[in-house]
Design a protein around this motif. Structure first.
Motif, PDB file in Angstrom:
ATOM      1  N   TYR A 332       0.849  -1.189   0.000  1.00 11.69           N
ATOM      2  CA  TYR A 332       0.000   0.000   0.000  1.00 11.69           C
ATOM      3  C   TYR A 332       0.886   1.240   0.000  1.00 11.69           C
ATOM      4  CZ  TYR A 332      -3.835  -3.170   1.030  1.00 11.69           C
ATOM      5  OH  TYR A 332      -4.752  -4.187   0.954  1.00 11.69           O
ATOM      6  N   SER A 333       0.300   2.392  -0.301  1.00 17.03           N
ATOM      7  CA  SER A 333       1.105   3.615  -0.344  1.00 17.03           C
ATOM      8  C   SER A 333       1.230   4.267   1.019  1.00 17.03           C
ATOM      9  CB  SER A 333       0.503   4.621  -1.331  1.00 17.03           C
ATOM     10  OG  SER A 333      -0.718   5.164  -0.842  1.00 17.03           O
ATOM     11  N   SER A 334       0.292   3.993   1.939  1.00 20.61           N
ATOM     12  CA  SER A 334       0.290   4.700   3.222  1.00 20.61           C
ATOM     13  C   SER A 334      -0.258   3.815   4.325  1.00 20.61           C
ATOM     14  CB  SER A 334      -0.548   5.982   3.134  1.00 20.61           C
ATOM     15  OG  SER A 334      -1.934   5.666   3.060  1.00 20.61           O
ATOM     16  N   TRP A 335      -0.024   4.239   5.561  1.00 22.70           N
ATOM     17  CA  TRP A 335      -0.569   3.514   6.712  1.00 22.70           C
ATOM     18  C   TRP A 335      -2.094   3.453   6.657  1.00 22.70           C
ATOM     19  CZ3 TRP A 335       2.251   6.063  11.511  1.00 22.70           C
ATOM     20  CH2 TRP A 335       3.640   5.906  11.351  1.00 22.70           C
ATOM     21  N   GLU A 336      -2.706   4.555   6.252  1.00 26.55           N
ATOM     22  CA  GLU A 336      -4.157   4.658   6.367  1.00 26.55           C
ATOM     23  C   GLU A 336      -4.923   3.849   5.327  1.00 26.55           C
ATOM     24  OE1 GLU A 336      -5.824   8.453   7.109  1.00 26.55           O
ATOM     25  OE2 GLU A 336      -4.344   8.977   8.633  1.00 26.55           O
ATOM     26  N   THR A 337      -4.255   3.444   4.263  1.00 25.84           N
ATOM     27  CA  THR A 337      -4.931   2.595   3.283  1.00 25.84           C
ATOM     28  C   THR A 337      -4.593   1.128   3.472  1.00 25.84           C
ATOM     29  OG1 THR A 337      -3.118   3.002   1.711  1.00 25.84           O
ATOM     30  CG2 THR A 337      -5.084   4.405   1.524  1.00 25.84           C
ATOM     31  N   ALA A 338      -3.592   0.806   4.281  1.00 26.14           N
ATOM     32  CA  ALA A 338      -3.170  -0.589   4.461  1.00 26.14           C
ATOM     33  C   ALA A 338      -4.332  -1.448   4.950  1.00 26.14           C
ATOM     34  CB  ALA A 338      -2.013  -0.656   5.447  1.00 26.14           C
ATOM     35  N   GLY A 339      -4.492  -2.594   4.319  1.00 26.19           N
ATOM     36  CA  GLY A 339      -5.553  -3.515   4.690  1.00 26.19           C
ATOM     37  C   GLY A 339      -6.857  -3.284   3.967  1.00 26.19           C
ATOM     38  N   ARG A 340      -6.931  -2.245   3.143  1.00 26.18           N
ATOM     39  CA  ARG A 340      -8.140  -1.961   2.361  1.00 26.18           C
ATOM     40  C   ARG A 340      -7.850  -2.348   0.904  1.00 26.18           C
ATOM     41  NH1 ARG A 340     -11.505   1.361   5.540  1.00 26.18           N
ATOM     42  NH2 ARG A 340     -10.427   2.225   7.359  1.00 26.18           N
ATOM     43  N   ALA A 341      -8.379  -3.478   0.494  1.00 25.12           N
ATOM     44  CA  ALA A 341      -8.005  -4.105  -0.776  1.00 25.12           C
ATOM     45  C   ALA A 341      -8.148  -3.158  -1.969  1.00 25.12           C
ATOM     46  CB  ALA A 341      -8.837  -5.362  -0.994  1.00 25.12           C
ATOM     47  N   GLU A 342      -9.122  -2.259  -1.904  1.00 27.16           N
ATOM     48  CA  GLU A 342      -9.350  -1.360  -3.042  1.00 27.16           C
ATOM     49  C   GLU A 342      -8.220  -0.352  -3.229  1.00 27.16           C
ATOM     50  OE1 GLU A 342     -11.633   0.530   0.472  1.00 27.16           O
ATOM     51  OE2 GLU A 342     -10.999  -1.450  -0.235  1.00 27.16           O
ATOM     52  N   TRP A 343      -7.323  -0.229  -2.229  1.00 33.52           N
ATOM     53  CA  TRP A 343      -6.208   0.712  -2.310  1.00 33.52           C
ATOM     54  C   TRP A 343      -4.868   0.007  -2.519  1.00 33.52           C
ATOM     55  CZ3 TRP A 343      -6.912   5.739  -2.957  1.00 33.52           C
ATOM     56  CH2 TRP A 343      -8.126   6.305  -2.556  1.00 33.52           C
ATOM     57  N   ALA A 344      -4.878  -1.273  -2.792  1.00 33.68           N
ATOM     58  CA  ALA A 344      -3.634  -2.024  -2.976  1.00 33.68           C
ATOM     59  C   ALA A 344      -2.846  -1.504  -4.175  1.00 33.68           C
ATOM     60  CB  ALA A 344      -3.935  -3.503  -3.157  1.00 33.68           C
ATOM     61  N   VAL A 345      -1.520  -1.398  -4.012  1.00 33.68           N
ATOM     62  CA  VAL A 345      -0.665  -0.898  -5.099  1.00 33.68           C
ATOM     63  C   VAL A 345       0.322  -1.966  -5.585  1.00 33.68           C
ATOM     64  CG1 VAL A 345      -0.849   1.503  -4.358  1.00 33.68           C
ATOM     65  CG2 VAL A 345       1.015   0.083  -3.473  1.00 33.68           C
ATOM     66  N   GLY A 346       0.213  -3.175  -5.060  1.00 33.56           N
ATOM     67  CA  GLY A 346       1.099  -4.248  -5.503  1.00 33.56           C
ATOM     68  C   GLY A 346       1.157  -5.357  -4.470  1.00 33.56           C
ATOM     69  N   THR A 347       2.082  -6.303  -4.690  1.00 32.12           N
ATOM     70  CA  THR A 347       2.296  -7.395  -3.746  1.00 32.12           C
ATOM     71  C   THR A 347       3.789  -7.667  -3.623  1.00 32.12           C
ATOM     72  OG1 THR A 347       2.190  -9.120  -5.438  1.00 32.12           O
ATOM     73  CG2 THR A 347       0.103  -8.478  -4.400  1.00 32.12           C
ATOM     74  N   LEU A 348       4.172  -8.345  -2.555  1.00 32.43           N
ATOM     75  CA  LEU A 348       5.573  -8.714  -2.383  1.00 32.43           C
ATOM     76  C   LEU A 348       6.062  -9.581  -3.531  1.00 32.43           C
ATOM     77  CD1 LEU A 348       5.731  -9.578   1.436  1.00 32.43           C
ATOM     78  CD2 LEU A 348       6.743  -7.586   0.318  1.00 32.43           C
ATOM     79  N   SER A 349       5.233 -10.488  -3.996  1.00 32.29           N
ATOM     80  CA  SER A 349       5.662 -11.426  -5.039  1.00 32.29           C
ATOM     81  C   SER A 349       5.726 -10.787  -6.418  1.00 32.29           C
ATOM     82  CB  SER A 349       4.722 -12.636  -5.077  1.00 32.29           C
ATOM     83  OG  SER A 349       3.376 -12.213  -5.239  1.00 32.29           O
ATOM     84  N   ASP A 350       4.822  -9.860  -6.717  1.00 38.25           N
ATOM     85  CA  ASP A 350       4.768  -9.259  -8.060  1.00 38.25           C
ATOM     86  C   ASP A 350       5.342  -7.854  -8.124  1.00 38.25           C
ATOM     87  OD1 ASP A 350       3.477 -11.559  -8.941  1.00 38.25           O
ATOM     88  OD2 ASP A 350       1.483 -10.730  -8.525  1.00 38.25           O
ATOM     89  N   GLY A 351       5.621  -7.240  -6.980  1.00 31.85           N
ATOM     90  CA  GLY A 351       6.105  -5.868  -6.972  1.00 31.85           C
ATOM     91  C   GLY A 351       4.975  -4.872  -7.163  1.00 31.85           C
ATOM     92  N   TYR A 352       5.332  -3.650  -7.500  1.00 28.46           N
ATOM     93  CA  TYR A 352       4.342  -2.588  -7.653  1.00 28.46           C
ATOM     94  C   TYR A 352       3.641  -2.661  -8.997  1.00 28.46           C
ATOM     95  CZ  TYR A 352       5.978  -0.381  -3.396  1.00 28.46           C
ATOM     96  OH  TYR A 352       6.279  -0.131  -2.084  1.00 28.46           O
TER      97      TYR A 352
END
Length: 412
Positions: A332-352
């Motif tokens: 995620y880009s920020s603390w406040e969006t973390a855990g909200r799937a609609e704000w996801a910016v990537g994954t550890l496995s696939d990157g950004y």
């Protein structure tokens, strides 16, 4: 025109703050005291060429490219407390309940800890960065102590420069605090919500139990048994602003002569209906100054505020300078969006995600809060409060005749 009165606009790397008998210049971890004549008209925040030259001779500002990759890792998204204002709540609690609904529960596993380490090394290589820092976050991160310890051990392989945990302190027992320090933890941030009786109506367990005494006791035990450093945040609203002196006195006693930083912060309205009548006004600035002065007198330091554009997590789109990793491995880009799937910016496995897809998803931590004042009111509030804190921490008998000096202070 005499060169001494030629004005030069200070760039964005320097803040000019009003001080007693003069001015303060702040840039990164550097501060400098300036005489009154350094700002000719007293309001524009423009410095004379003489003042700029004097700063430059002292190596101010020291503009060096940071070689650090900064990472926030959530080790658990659940929380043992039920603070109604939390930005990770998805709604207010039902009447009579202390358990507001929250973001989806996830726990950082050992396999994901290893994946975080590999991802960070990859990002550091891509951005040509030499060191890393980690902030362990939640939910309540100590609901997963194994994950927190694992993150610290993993980051030691990534040339870890700094490590911090943001915890409510309820689970920070003496033995665990020692284990965290041994694993490489440097600093602990803990939040209070006012004096005991007020705190215990706001920062309560999810079944409504008080926490003030438990947190203070854990802090005192950890202070006595470790060399960790401490940052105490006090959430401010109209519910607790009248009597915060007691909190400062209690913290002073728990610290037993050791130092800590002290940070007053307004509770934000994130759209869930938890209101806050305190705004960035001149009246409230004076109250903040009064409380900061008491904290300084109790041996604590006051961190000077800094703009969100300097945040290593959300300040640069695309994660080249830092990352926020949720407990399920989603970025995620920020603390406040973390855990909200609609704000996801990537994954550890696939990157950004590709840059074009990030435009509407990359936001800072204040992207969805109600303002506490206009831009001018906000700037005036922090200029006044920060300048007064610097006056108090670097007091001289006669500030009007004090020579210009450059020094550094730790910034939180």
């Amino acid at each position: 025109m005499n060169q001494a009165t030629v004005e030069r606009v200070v760039d964005d790397s320097i803040r000019i703050l009003p001080g007693a008998g003069g001015w303060w210049a702040v840039s990164g971890s550097q501060i400098a005291r300036l005489p009154r004549q350094a700002v000719p008209d007293g309001t524009s925040r423009r410095l004379t060429e003489v003042a700029m030259s004097a700063l430059a001779e002292k190596g101010f500002p020291r503009l060096v490219e940071d070689s650090n990759y900064a990472v926030t890792v959530l080790t658990a998204t659940a929380c043992n407390l039920g603070c109604a204002y939390c930005f990770q709540n998805t709604a207010l609690p039902r009447e009579g309940s202390s358990a507001p609904p929250r973001i989806k529960t996830a726990v950082l596993t050992p396999a994901l800890v290893t994946q975080v380490g590999a991802f960070v090394r990859q990002q550091m290589t891509r951005s040509h960065l030499d060191t890393s820092s980690v902030l362990i976050f939640g939910g309540e991160p100590l609901l997963n102590p194994r994950g927190a310890l694992g993150v610290l051990h993993e980051f030691r392989q990534n040339n870890m420069r700094m490590s911090e945990i943001v915890t409510n302190g309820v689970l920070l027992k003496k033995q665990l605090s020692r284990e965290l320090e041994d694993a490489g933890l440097h600093r602990v941030q803990i939040t209070f919500d006012g004096r005991r009786d007020v705190h215990d109506t706001i920062r309560v367990t999810r079944n409504g139990r008080p926490t003030y005494d438990k947190i203070l006791s854990n802090v005192a035990d950890a202070v006595a048994s470790t060399d960790l450093t401490w940052n105490f945040r006090v959430n401010v609203s109209h519910r607790n602003l009248d009597d915060l002196e007691t909190v400062i006195d209690d913290l002073q006693q728990a610290l037993s002569g050791k130092t800590a930083s002290f940070h007053l912060a307004l509770i934000d309205d994130v759209g869930l209906g938890y209101d806050n009548d305190v705004v960035y006004s001149a009246e409230h600035a004076e109250r903040f100054i009064e409380l900061n002065s008491r904290a300084i007198g109790a041996g604590m330091t006051i961190p000077v505020s800094k703009p969100l554009k300097d945040c290593p997590y959300c300040g640069v789109k695309g994660g080249s300078q830092g990352a926020v990793v949720n407990a399920d491995g989603v970025l995620y880009s920020s603390w406040e969006t973390a855990g909200r799937a609609e704000w996801a910016v990537g994954t550890l496995s696939d990157g950004y995600r590709p840059t074009g897809e990030l435009d509407d998803l990359w936001v800072a931590c204040d992207f969805d809060i109600a303002e506490h004042g206009s831009t001018e009111e906000t700037r005036g509030f922090f200029d006044r409060v920060d300048g007064a804190a610097l006056d108090d921490m670097y007091r001289t008998e006669d500030p009007t005749s004090a020579p210009m000096h450059v020094t550094t202070q730790e910034r939180s």
